[in-house]
Design a protein around this motif. Structure first.
Motif, PDB file in Angstrom:
ATOM      1  N   SER A 190       4.445   2.142  12.902  1.00 41.00           N
ATOM      2  CA  SER A 190       6.018   2.167  12.666  1.00 41.00           C
ATOM      3  C   SER A 190       5.807   2.414  10.909  1.00 41.00           C
ATOM      4  O   SER A 190       6.703   3.014  10.428  1.00 41.00           O
ATOM      5  N   ASN A 191       4.954   2.034  10.104  1.00 45.62           N
ATOM      6  CA  ASN A 191       4.654   2.337   8.726  1.00 45.62           C
ATOM      7  C   ASN A 191       3.300   2.149   8.293  1.00 45.62           C
ATOM      8  O   ASN A 191       3.057   1.262   7.606  1.00 45.62           O
ATOM      9  N   PRO A 192       2.649   3.266   8.631  1.00 42.90           N
ATOM     10  CA  PRO A 192       1.284   3.180   8.113  1.00 42.90           C
ATOM     11  C   PRO A 192       0.938   3.500   6.833  1.00 42.90           C
ATOM     12  O   PRO A 192       1.716   4.097   6.192  1.00 42.90           O
ATOM     13  N   LYS A 193       0.008   2.664   6.405  1.00 40.14           N
ATOM     14  CA  LYS A 193      -0.391   2.725   5.014  1.00 40.14           C
ATOM     15  C   LYS A 193      -1.747   3.600   4.604  1.00 40.14           C
ATOM     16  O   LYS A 193      -2.319   4.114   5.844  1.00 40.14           O
ATOM     17  N   GLU A 194      -2.145   3.515   3.546  1.00 37.35           N
ATOM     18  CA  GLU A 194      -3.241   4.565   3.265  1.00 37.35           C
ATOM     19  C   GLU A 194      -4.415   3.787   3.753  1.00 37.35           C
ATOM     20  O   GLU A 194      -5.482   4.386   4.183  1.00 37.35           O
ATOM     21  N   SER A 195      -4.623   2.437   3.724  1.00 32.20           N
ATOM     22  CA  SER A 195      -5.607   1.799   4.274  1.00 32.20           C
ATOM     23  C   SER A 195      -5.815   1.965   5.857  1.00 32.20           C
ATOM     24  O   SER A 195      -6.867   1.865   6.276  1.00 32.20           O
ATOM     25  N   HIS A 196      -4.581   1.949   6.696  1.00 27.65           N
ATOM     26  CA  HIS A 196      -4.651   2.274   7.990  1.00 27.65           C
ATOM     27  C   HIS A 196      -5.206   3.764   8.133  1.00 27.65           C
ATOM     28  O   HIS A 196      -5.922   3.868   9.197  1.00 27.65           O
ATOM     29  N   MET A 197      -4.790   4.633   7.604  1.00 28.46           N
ATOM     30  CA  MET A 197      -5.439   6.045   7.583  1.00 28.46           C
ATOM     31  C   MET A 197      -6.828   6.193   7.480  1.00 28.46           C
ATOM     32  O   MET A 197      -7.551   6.717   8.111  1.00 28.46           O
ATOM     33  N   SER A 198      -7.242   5.634   6.269  1.00 31.20           N
ATOM     34  CA  SER A 198      -8.554   5.508   5.974  1.00 31.20           C
ATOM     35  C   SER A 198      -9.187   4.610   7.413  1.00 31.20           C
ATOM     36  O   SER A 198     -10.595   5.346   7.680  1.00 31.20           O
ATOM     37  N   GLY A 223       0.829  -1.245   0.028  1.00 32.50           N
ATOM     38  CA  GLY A 223      -0.193   0.101  -0.044  1.00 32.50           C
ATOM     39  C   GLY A 223       0.928   1.133   0.062  1.00 32.50           C
ATOM     40  O   GLY A 223       2.075   1.306   0.099  1.00 32.50           O
ATOM     41  N   LYS A 224       0.220   2.444  -0.107  1.00 31.50           N
ATOM     42  CA  LYS A 224       0.819   3.641  -0.192  1.00 31.50           C
ATOM     43  C   LYS A 224       1.222   3.951   1.108  1.00 31.50           C
ATOM     44  O   LYS A 224       0.415   4.139   1.872  1.00 31.50           O
ATOM     45  N   SER A 225       2.444   4.539   1.593  1.00 25.73           N
ATOM     46  CA  SER A 225       2.908   5.022   2.744  1.00 25.73           C
ATOM     47  C   SER A 225       2.473   6.337   3.063  1.00 25.73           C
ATOM     48  O   SER A 225       2.077   6.973   2.324  1.00 25.73           O
ATOM     49  N   MET A 226       2.051   6.468   4.387  1.00 24.88           N
ATOM     50  CA  MET A 226       1.378   7.928   4.860  1.00 24.88           C
ATOM     51  C   MET A 226       2.365   8.486   5.735  1.00 24.88           C
ATOM     52  O   MET A 226       3.428   7.795   6.209  1.00 24.88           O
ATOM     53  N   ASP A 227       2.081   9.608   6.347  1.00 25.39           N
ATOM     54  CA  ASP A 227       3.017  10.312   7.069  1.00 25.39           C
ATOM     55  C   ASP A 227       2.896   9.856   8.535  1.00 25.39           C
ATOM     56  O   ASP A 227       1.872   9.848   9.120  1.00 25.39           O
ATOM     57  N   GLU A 228       4.035   9.344   8.968  1.00 20.22           N
ATOM     58  CA  GLU A 228       4.052   8.578  10.210  1.00 20.22           C
ATOM     59  C   GLU A 228       3.634   9.390  11.393  1.00 20.22           C
ATOM     60  O   GLU A 228       3.022   9.179  12.267  1.00 20.22           O
ATOM     61  N   SER A 229       4.314  10.690  11.430  1.00 20.34           N
ATOM     62  CA  SER A 229       4.115  11.957  12.550  1.00 20.34           C
ATOM     63  C   SER A 229       2.625  11.981  12.824  1.00 20.34           C
ATOM     64  O   SER A 229       1.991  12.108  13.982  1.00 20.34           O
ATOM     65  N   LYS A 230       1.900  12.217  11.560  1.00 14.72           N
ATOM     66  CA  LYS A 230       0.545  12.790  11.754  1.00 14.72           C
ATOM     67  C   LYS A 230      -0.400  11.384  12.130  1.00 14.72           C
ATOM     68  O   LYS A 230      -1.281  11.382  12.856  1.00 14.72           O
ATOM     69  N   TYR A 231      -0.005  10.083  11.491  1.00 13.85           N
ATOM     70  CA  TYR A 231      -0.681   8.935  12.033  1.00 13.85           C
ATOM     71  C   TYR A 231      -0.480   8.917  13.314  1.00 13.85           C
ATOM     72  O   TYR A 231      -1.606   8.654  14.161  1.00 13.85           O
ATOM     73  N   ARG A 232       0.842   8.710  14.112  1.00 13.06           N
ATOM     74  CA  ARG A 232       0.945   8.584  15.534  1.00 13.06           C
ATOM     75  C   ARG A 232       0.159   9.780  16.026  1.00 13.06           C
ATOM     76  O   ARG A 232      -0.282   9.505  17.365  1.00 13.06           O
ATOM     77  N   GLY A 233       0.078  10.889  15.587  1.00 17.06           N
ATOM     78  CA  GLY A 233      -0.691  11.915  16.491  1.00 17.06           C
ATOM     79  C   GLY A 233      -1.998  11.592  16.693  1.00 17.06           C
ATOM     80  O   GLY A 233      -2.660  11.668  17.778  1.00 17.06           O
ATOM     81  N   MET A 234      -2.604  11.127  15.516  1.00 13.83           N
ATOM     82  CA  MET A 234      -3.987  10.875  15.367  1.00 13.83           C
ATOM     83  C   MET A 234      -4.463   9.594  16.448  1.00 13.83           C
ATOM     84  O   MET A 234      -5.203   9.502  17.295  1.00 13.83           O
ATOM     85  N   ILE A 235      -3.462   8.460  16.501  1.00 12.02           N
ATOM     86  CA  ILE A 235      -3.571   7.631  17.468  1.00 12.02           C
ATOM     87  C   ILE A 235      -3.466   7.819  18.941  1.00 12.02           C
ATOM     88  O   ILE A 235      -4.083   7.523  19.817  1.00 12.02           O
TER      89      ILE A 235
END
Length: 415
Positions: A226-234, A189-201
């Motif tokens: 550690s390596n969020p993808k587009e599916s995880h962000m969704s 999958g397409k990688s996403m911004d780790e910093s933003k993803y961790r902030g949301m979590i």
């Protein structure tokens, strides 16, 4: 647990704040500091000051403040609880005063309101205090005390999160995760911004203090930081869209005479697609008040549904034993505390030593459950799957089942 007990005893909880709490701590060690910039004395340049009291920034400051406060309370007739050492109890005849400390925040309540007034005067005579009145905001939690019970929510925090991450607009959803979605590593999958993803979590994890209905889904998404993808962000954005439609939801602790201790335990066998480990989920109640809950991926791979349920029930048992010990400080005792499980085989493993041959490979620490059952500390009871409240902590559910369990957990719309 403090608020659940306050609801049961039908007393008002008050809140006070200690001004500059760490400056009240008395130091036992020798601590020296340099002269602060701008306040040096020309005649004593290079000299240092020996501290008598703590300063903010010293590693000794929190301990020194706690020692000062606890000694003061003990000298005035309070009893420090054995399990929760931040809880102090004062008894006078049939009445009691409970004091819970969190750094510089102090919440307290009593069966007789005159004890609260005396305690307030006592503290203000020794420390510089701010009396906040009835407890309505504590550690980010909004608390509303009324005749029906106590409401706990984080609606203000939820609105701030939606604004922070730009999810104020758009449609809402009825559940935090769809039942047909299976989340895995999604390595292509397409990688996403780790910093933003961790902030949301991280923001959502703090919200689970009053919103256990999103706990499983947040913990599931947290496995891929550690390596969020587009599916995880969704998946994370769907949780926010669910929150957008349920901003005013929170926990309700109703007033009633029921004050029994009980737990629910469930598991999702081999639910993790990547390593086939199961997910344990459980919740614990004091009467009708939900006071503890968790959702966690098991450390080992279970070989059967019964084994996964047995391990999950063992986790629930350890939490209930700790709660029993803590409630002893509240002068409450419980025997044969029930754990409700929807798997007959797991119940048989816990109750019948004949099943030892089938459980040789299970780690010894999980057999703590069997020991508690034999000593009648815990009683495991069967509950039909449709009444298994811990189901919400192990897997995504359809809206009908999700809404039913959410209501039975005490999560409802708060005005």
């Amino acid at each position: 647990m403090f608020l659940a007990y306050a609801t049961h005893k039908n007393f008002i909880v008050y809140h006070m704040d200690v001004k500059s709490a760490f400056l009240n701590g008395l130091l036992e060690e020798e601590v020296y500091v340099e002269q602060p910039p701008g306040f040096e004395r020309e005649k004593t340049l290079g000299d240092v000051y020996k501290l008598k009291k703590a300063l903010y920034g010293l590693k000794q400051a929190p301990r020194a403040w706690y020692d000062r406060l606890s000694c003061f309370l003990l000298q005035n007739g309070f009893i420090r609880c054995k399990v929760d050492t931040t809880l102090f109890v004062f008894e006078k005849g049939q009445d009691c005063l409970l004091v819970q400390i969190y750094v510089h925040d102090i919440i307290f309540g009593a069966t007789n309101d005159s004890l609260c007034k005396k305690f307030s005067k006592l503290m203000q005579g020794e420390f510089e205090m701010s009396m906040m009145g009835e407890l309505n905001f504590f550690l980010g939690l909004q608390i509303k005390q009324c005749q029906e019970g106590i409401y706990i929510s984080q609606s203000k925090y939820t609105k701030e999160l939606l604004k922070m991450f730009g999810i104020e607009e758009g449609r809402t959803v009825s559940t935090p995760m769809a039942t047909n979605v299976k989340i895995d590593k999604d390595e292509k999958g397409k990688s996403m911004d780790e910093s933003k993803y961790r902030g949301m979590i991280g923001s959502l994890l703090y919200l689970t203090a009053s919103r256990p209905d999103i706990l499983h889904d947040v913990c599931l998404c947290a496995r891929f930081q550690s390596n969020p993808k587009e599916s995880h962000m969704s998946a994370v954005k769907r949780i926010f869209r669910y929150l957008k439609g349920t901003i005013q939801y929170g926990l309700f602790y109703p007033k009633n005479e029921n004050f029994s201790l009980k737990g629910y335990s469930d598991s999702d066998y081999a639910g993790n697609i990547d390593d086939r480990k199961s997910t344990s989920g459980s919740c614990q109640f004091l009467g009708d008040c939900l006071v503890s809950w968790f959702s966690k991926k098991q450390n080992c791979v279970s070989l059967s549904t019964a084994e996964a349920e047995y391990i999950s029930t063992a986790f629930c048992c350890t939490q209930l034993i700790w709660m029993k010990q803590t409630l002893a400080d509240y002068k409450c005792s419980f025997e044969n505390v029930p754990i409700f499980c929807d798997n007959i085989s797991a119940i048989n493993i816990a109750q019948n030593p004949v099943y030892h041959n089938r459980t040789k490979h299970i780690e010894i620490r999980h057999h703590f459950l069997r020991d508690c059952v034999s000593k009648r500390k815990i009683e495991i009871s069967f509950v039909p799957s449709q009444d298994q409240l811990a189901d919400i902590f192990t897997k995504p559910l359809s809206f009908e089942i999700f809404a039913s369990i959410r209501a039975r957990l005490g999560i409802m719309h708060i005005e």
